[in-house]
Structure formats: C-alpha cells, structure tokens
Design a protein around this motif. Sequence first.
Motif, PDB file in Angstrom:
ATOM      1  N   LEU A 148       0.864  -1.164   0.000  1.00  0.00           N
ATOM      2  CA  LEU A 148       0.000   0.000   0.000  1.00  0.00           C
ATOM      3  C   LEU A 148       0.910   1.226   0.000  1.00  0.00           C
ATOM      4  CD1 LEU A 148      -3.093   0.934   0.515  1.00  0.00           C
ATOM      5  CD2 LEU A 148      -2.042   1.760   2.633  1.00  0.00           C
ATOM      6  N   VAL A 149       0.785   2.080  -0.981  1.00  0.00           N
ATOM      7  CA  VAL A 149       1.733   3.189  -1.140  1.00  0.00           C
ATOM      8  C   VAL A 149       1.045   4.523  -0.866  1.00  0.00           C
ATOM      9  CG1 VAL A 149       3.432   4.260  -2.656  1.00  0.00           C
ATOM     10  CG2 VAL A 149       2.902   1.831  -2.923  1.00  0.00           C
ATOM     11  N   LEU A 150       1.666   5.305  -0.002  1.00  0.00           N
ATOM     12  CA  LEU A 150       1.197   6.662   0.279  1.00  0.00           C
ATOM     13  C   LEU A 150       2.310   7.634  -0.091  1.00  0.00           C
ATOM     14  CD1 LEU A 150      -0.276   6.011   3.856  1.00  0.00           C
ATOM     15  CD2 LEU A 150      -1.530   6.032   1.689  1.00  0.00           C
ATOM     16  N   GLU A 151       1.925   8.866  -0.420  1.00  0.00           N
ATOM     17  CA  GLU A 151       2.929   9.876  -0.741  1.00  0.00           C
ATOM     18  C   GLU A 151       2.725  11.087   0.161  1.00  0.00           C
ATOM     19  OE1 GLU A 151       3.914   9.595  -5.394  1.00  0.00           O
ATOM     20  OE2 GLU A 151       1.762   9.704  -4.962  1.00  0.00           O
ATOM     21  N   THR A 152       3.824  11.705   0.530  1.00  0.00           N
ATOM     22  CA  THR A 152       3.686  12.864   1.414  1.00  0.00           C
ATOM     23  C   THR A 152       4.886  13.797   1.254  1.00  0.00           C
ATOM     24  OG1 THR A 152       3.070  13.504   3.665  1.00  0.00           O
ATOM     25  CG2 THR A 152       4.874  11.928   3.458  1.00  0.00           C
ATOM     26  N   ASP A 153       4.822  14.881   1.981  1.00  0.00           N
ATOM     27  CA  ASP A 153       5.915  15.843   2.051  1.00  0.00           C
ATOM     28  C   ASP A 153       6.542  15.742   3.435  1.00  0.00           C
ATOM     29  OD1 ASP A 153       7.535  18.079   2.434  1.00  0.00           O
ATOM     30  OD2 ASP A 153       6.284  19.361   1.167  1.00  0.00           O
ATOM     31  N   GLY A 154       7.765  15.280   3.495  1.00  0.00           N
ATOM     32  CA  GLY A 154       8.431  15.021   4.773  1.00  0.00           C
ATOM     33  C   GLY A 154       8.893  16.269   5.497  1.00  0.00           C
ATOM     34  N   ASN A 155       8.735  17.417   4.898  1.00  0.00           N
ATOM     35  CA  ASN A 155       9.116  18.656   5.584  1.00  0.00           C
ATOM     36  C   ASN A 155       7.911  19.555   5.861  1.00  0.00           C
ATOM     37  OD1 ASN A 155      11.861  18.383   3.425  1.00  0.00           O
ATOM     38  ND2 ASN A 155      12.007  18.092   5.626  1.00  0.00           N
ATOM     39  N   ASP A 156       6.714  19.005   5.674  1.00  0.00           N
ATOM     40  CA  ASP A 156       5.481  19.731   5.969  1.00  0.00           C
ATOM     41  C   ASP A 156       4.744  18.938   7.055  1.00  0.00           C
ATOM     42  OD1 ASP A 156       2.654  20.282   5.963  1.00  0.00           O
ATOM     43  OD2 ASP A 156       2.888  21.289   4.017  1.00  0.00           O
ATOM     44  N   TYR A 157       4.756  19.478   8.283  1.00  0.00           N
ATOM     45  CA  TYR A 157       4.242  18.697   9.418  1.00  0.00           C
ATOM     46  C   TYR A 157       2.796  18.265   9.225  1.00  0.00           C
ATOM     47  CZ  TYR A 157       8.389  19.251  12.283  1.00  0.00           C
ATOM     48  OH  TYR A 157       9.666  19.154  12.770  1.00  0.00           O
ATOM     49  N   GLU A 158       1.989  19.166   8.681  1.00  0.00           N
ATOM     50  CA  GLU A 158       0.574  18.827   8.548  1.00  0.00           C
ATOM     51  C   GLU A 158       0.393  17.634   7.604  1.00  0.00           C
ATOM     52  OE1 GLU A 158      -3.499  21.025   7.223  1.00  0.00           O
ATOM     53  OE2 GLU A 158      -1.890  22.313   7.979  1.00  0.00           O
ATOM     54  N   LYS A 159       1.053  17.727   6.448  1.00  0.00           N
ATOM     55  CA  LYS A 159       0.935  16.628   5.472  1.00  0.00           C
ATOM     56  C   LYS A 159       1.578  15.347   6.002  1.00  0.00           C
ATOM     57  CE  LYS A 159       0.783  19.550   1.349  1.00  0.00           C
ATOM     58  NZ  LYS A 159       1.627  20.256   0.386  1.00  0.00           N
ATOM     59  N   LEU A 160       2.738  15.491   6.618  1.00  0.00           N
ATOM     60  CA  LEU A 160       3.446  14.309   7.136  1.00  0.00           C
ATOM     61  C   LEU A 160       2.596  13.592   8.190  1.00  0.00           C
ATOM     62  CD1 LEU A 160       6.015  12.533   7.328  1.00  0.00           C
ATOM     63  CD2 LEU A 160       6.944  14.200   8.947  1.00  0.00           C
ATOM     64  N   HIS A 161       2.029  14.367   9.103  1.00  0.00           N
ATOM     65  CA  HIS A 161       1.245  13.752  10.191  1.00  0.00           C
ATOM     66  C   HIS A 161      -0.034  13.122   9.669  1.00  0.00           C
ATOM     67  CE1 HIS A 161       3.408  16.241  13.529  1.00  0.00           C
ATOM     68  NE2 HIS A 161       4.218  15.510  12.802  1.00  0.00           N
ATOM     69  N   THR A 162      -0.677  13.783   8.723  1.00  0.00           N
ATOM     70  CA  THR A 162      -1.872  13.189   8.111  1.00  0.00           C
ATOM     71  C   THR A 162      -1.533  11.840   7.484  1.00  0.00           C
ATOM     72  OG1 THR A 162      -2.721  15.382   7.649  1.00  0.00           O
ATOM     73  CG2 THR A 162      -3.699  13.577   6.395  1.00  0.00           C
ATOM     74  N   THR A 163      -0.378  11.784   6.815  1.00  0.00           N
ATOM     75  CA  THR A 163       0.024  10.544   6.143  1.00  0.00           C
ATOM     76  C   THR A 163       0.381   9.462   7.149  1.00  0.00           C
ATOM     77  OG1 THR A 163       0.897  11.876   4.341  1.00  0.00           O
ATOM     78  CG2 THR A 163       1.568   9.572   4.387  1.00  0.00           C
ATOM     79  N   ILE A 164       1.122   9.821   8.197  1.00  0.00           N
ATOM     80  CA  ILE A 164       1.473   8.814   9.213  1.00  0.00           C
ATOM     81  C   ILE A 164       0.196   8.239   9.828  1.00  0.00           C
ATOM     82  CG2 ILE A 164       2.523   8.471  11.499  1.00  0.00           C
ATOM     83  CD1 ILE A 164       4.682  10.530  10.662  1.00  0.00           C
TER      84      ILE A 164
END
Lengths: 284, 318
Positions: free
Chosen positions: A210-226
């Motif tokens: 299962l593959v997700l993509e995110t921005d590792g330097n944007d806390y909001e996007k990173l946390h949503t993805t985690i």
Amino acid sequence: MSENNISTNELKSIASQVRRDIVRMVHGAKGGHPGGALGCTDLFVSLYFKYMKHNKSFVMNAPGEDLFFLSNGHISAVWYSTLARYGYFPVKELASHRKIDSRLQGHPTPHEHLEGIRMASGSLGQGLSVAIGAAQAKKLNKDNRTIYILMGDGELQEGQVWEAAMYAPHHKVDNLIAFIDYNGQQIDGSTNQVMNLLDLKAKWASFGWLVLETDGNDYEKLHTTIEEAQTQLGAQKPVMVIMKTEMGAGVDYMMGTHKWHGNAPNDEQLAKALAQLEETLGDY
Amino acid sequence: MKKYTFTEKLDTRSGFGAGLHELGKSNENVVALCADLTGSLKMDAFQKDFPERFFQVGIAEANMIGLAAGMTIGGKIPFTGTFANFSTGRVYDQIRQSVAYSGKNVKICASHAGLTLGEDGATHQILEDIGLMKMLPGMVVINPCDYNQTKAATLAIADYEGPVYLRFGRPTVPNFTPSDQKFEIGKAWMVNEGTDVTILATGHLVWESILAGEQLAEKGISVEILNIHTIKPLDDEAILKSISKTKCVVTAEEHNVLGGLGESVASLLAKNTPTPQEMVAVNDTFGESGTPDQLMKKYGLTANDIVNSVLKVIARKN
C-alpha cells in the motif's frame, strides 16, 4: 494515533535544536552527512516525540514497544541527536560523533552499546529486510506494536531491497510502515542522472505494498500521512510512504543540491547555518 | 588404533534436519528460514510440524540473512538454511553488517559444502566458506564429522548466544560417533591417542583419518587423531598438548588450503611452537562435476592422501 500529546509548534522547536545539533556534529567531526539528516529531521522528531511508543530505558528486544530502523545509516547524526534529545543518552555525548573511542560511530551500530540502536547500517539496502524480520518476530510474540523503517531513495538501487519488497506482501507483514527519503539526490548527482528510479509509486504498488505519498518537511501533510498509514495496519499489506524531502532542509545554502550529501561545513558556513536555526533546548 | 565401526552411512544434512526438528519441539524461540531448498536442507519436518515458525524466503538469500537478524530482536533464534555457497559468499556483506557486527544470534546453516555435493560442479562447490566465516569477528565456525555429530551440534548452537556458521554436506558418510554425545563448542574430540604424528581433521575427513590411522598402524606408526569440529574458536590447548608429544602434524579438510583449518593451525603453531605440518586440502583451485568419490580422489582428500602426508611430515620431523 499519537502516543504523546505534543503540539506541532513544540515539535518544530525540538526539530530546530536537532538541526543545530546535526550541523554542529558534522562540523565538529569535520565530516559526515548533513544533507539527508536535515531533510529527515521532521520525520525523526515526529516519530520519536509524537507517534512511537518507546522507552528511553533501552531494552534490545523491546517487548510492547514500537521499533525504528534506519537503513540509510549515513544520516546517523539526526538519529543520534533525536535519541539524545529524547533522553536515551546524555546530549554532551553528541560531541564525540565520528571520533575515536566514541559510541556514536560514523554509521550507527549496536556494537558500541549505544542506547536506541538495534542494528548496524551503513552498507546500504539491508534495513528493510531487518525491519521485516523484526516485524515477524513481533507477530510471533503476539506483540501488536509497529515497526517503522526509513530508507534512502538512492539505496533503492540495491537489489536486496527488492528481495525484501517481494517478501513482505507475500507474508502479509502488515505491522510495518516503511518510509523512503525521496530527496532525489545521491553522492554522484541527482538520482535521475545516476540511476533513474522512474515511477517509485508504481514499483512498490506492483510489488503489493500500500503506497502513500507525502511531504516530509510539511508537518501537517506528514502527520496526516502517518496517521493514515497507521489506519492501514493489520490490513494484510505492508505500507510504504514515499516521503518527498528537501536535502539540507532548514539551511538555505545546503538545499536543492547533492553537494551537502557528505560534506561538513567550515567555521563560516557553520555560523551561517546556526543563524538560521534557533537554539531552543540548549546546545550540547 | 582404537576400533571404530558404523552401522550405516548417512548424510550430515539429515543430522541437521533431525536436530532442527527436535529443537522445534524443545525450544519455542527457534525459527527456521529457507531459500527454496527445504528438501535439500532436510528442513521439511520442521516446516510440517511448526509451520508458524518456518519462513519460506524464496530465492533471495540476502533478504533471508537480514530477516533472520531482525527476528533476533524479539528473542527469536533463527536458523537459516541454504547451500554453503549461497550461505556465505553470496551474502557476505549481509552477514558481516547485520549479523556479525550487530552481534545477532543467527545460526547460518549451510549444506552441500565442498566438492562432495558432486555433479552440480564448481558453481555450487564452495571451498572458501570456512575462511570467509572465520575471518568475521565473533563468528563461531563448526564443521561436524557425521550425522550424529551434526545433530548434536545443531542442538548445541541453539543454547549458545551469538552468531554461528554450521557447515555440513550432501553425501552419505559413515555415522560412527555416539548418538547420545554432548557437543561442546570449541572442544576438540580425541579420536585416537598416539605418539608419532598428530592428525587434525574436520568434517568427514575425520573418517578418512581413521582409515589412514589403521593403514599407518600396520606400518608401525602411532597416530593421534583429533576431531576439530570447531574451527573457530580453535581448541588451542588440545592441539598444543598433542603436538608437544608428536612434534609433527597433518591437517585434513574438504576446503581450500587457503583460509581453512590448516591455516588456523599453522598460525597457532607459528606463534607457539613452530612444527612441521602438511595440509590435506584442495590446492587453491575450483572443483568440477563428478561423483563424491571421484572428486575426493582427484583433489587429494582420501585416506591414502592422508597416509602420504603423514609419511612426508614424519620424514621432515626427523
């Protein structure tokens, strides 16, 4: 699901100190790998201070704890700083990084008994296999905690990664969340030039992840993805997060180039970097 | 010369399979991983009776070593199984970093070692594995001589905390050691006491050494034979004690002369008591297709070769 109730502002404050530690460590050692370490700082701080259940009183087998593995061991500075800032070992020990008689070897190892390190890494491409093995041991032990593993994008050129990629879905290893530090840079240049990774998402998906993509330097996007990845645990598939990062994130002159993959700043460059990073927890 | 007999010839890999199956019953932390050679490694009984603790890895040995290293975190005792060639040379860096340097409790179990796997030829006949493994800090290297000893060694390494390389083979060889033996890692086993020459043998060349000893006894030569089932750590004390009596030594192994038991012994003796030594081993060459017996003869690993080396080394002593 967070294990710790901590605000994003608090995480950013810790991350600023970790980034100061990184540049000071590689400057002090006159060598090291600041670029990838800075790019992954936000992930390390988020995992260790917010998402992972873990105990700074280090136990190798870690029953009931979440585990983190680092496959691209050359970014050790960010791991050492994160562990020290969490309380695994004294922060003053960060000054010994890459020096003689240190537990903070150039690449991480349990050989020197540094709290928080369970596996040596440095020779690339081995971490995913190890993390999958640890995940299967957790299942055998009826321990429902999660394994987290970070790999570099360049190291995906190693064949062993794809052996592991094939294995985990076949064995339904669904207590594991893997991250790729997708900064597009490696020692000899950009990954596009050196050995094109092409469509990473399609590659991992076709292997059964299962593959997700995110921005590792944007806390909001990173946390949503985690948090989305965590909801997929137990769904018979391993989870891969392709995490776009900026190599050198937080230090303007180190960003957008492979030049700072494996170089230390000089005195003047250090001062310039530190001027951009607030000292929030006190330098070591 | 002490008399040794056997009722049957058995393959040492089956001794491993039997030991692993017994461990499945006696130790719930033991897990097994195999890279598409379950039948060849005789791991099928374990797989059948303990399926939740058996992991089919496919043809992916590097991944297998990493998985095994990871499983130790959580207290598992992983036994990996594939041919000796794919257990060592193919995955050297994985063993070095993820097992040896990381200090992980992985048991690397390697079948089809040496020339005597036979007809498959040199691609599969590794003769460098003992050397590769003994060079890794902290790695224990064990090469038992028959079925019973391989089974006993398999049981013993589960109780030892740390990385181990266990080497065994495909052909059937005389099963002459006791079925109830206790295997002590690092302790040489006295096969025969003698006064004129010491033979230090490992693996199924222990049996060839017994045959050689019988021939030599007829010539009036008194042979001391030690079964060096553990090449690392070497039983320095037993070897030095024997050589203090006999003053000359022949080493015998199914391995390249470079990197094997012979070199370990030479190093020990050079530092302590320089001694005439002959080495029965493969002389820095690759193998080829053939039956085990043909290969043993062609590459100089038989009882006759040991006899000739003994005569030579005794002449050098005098």
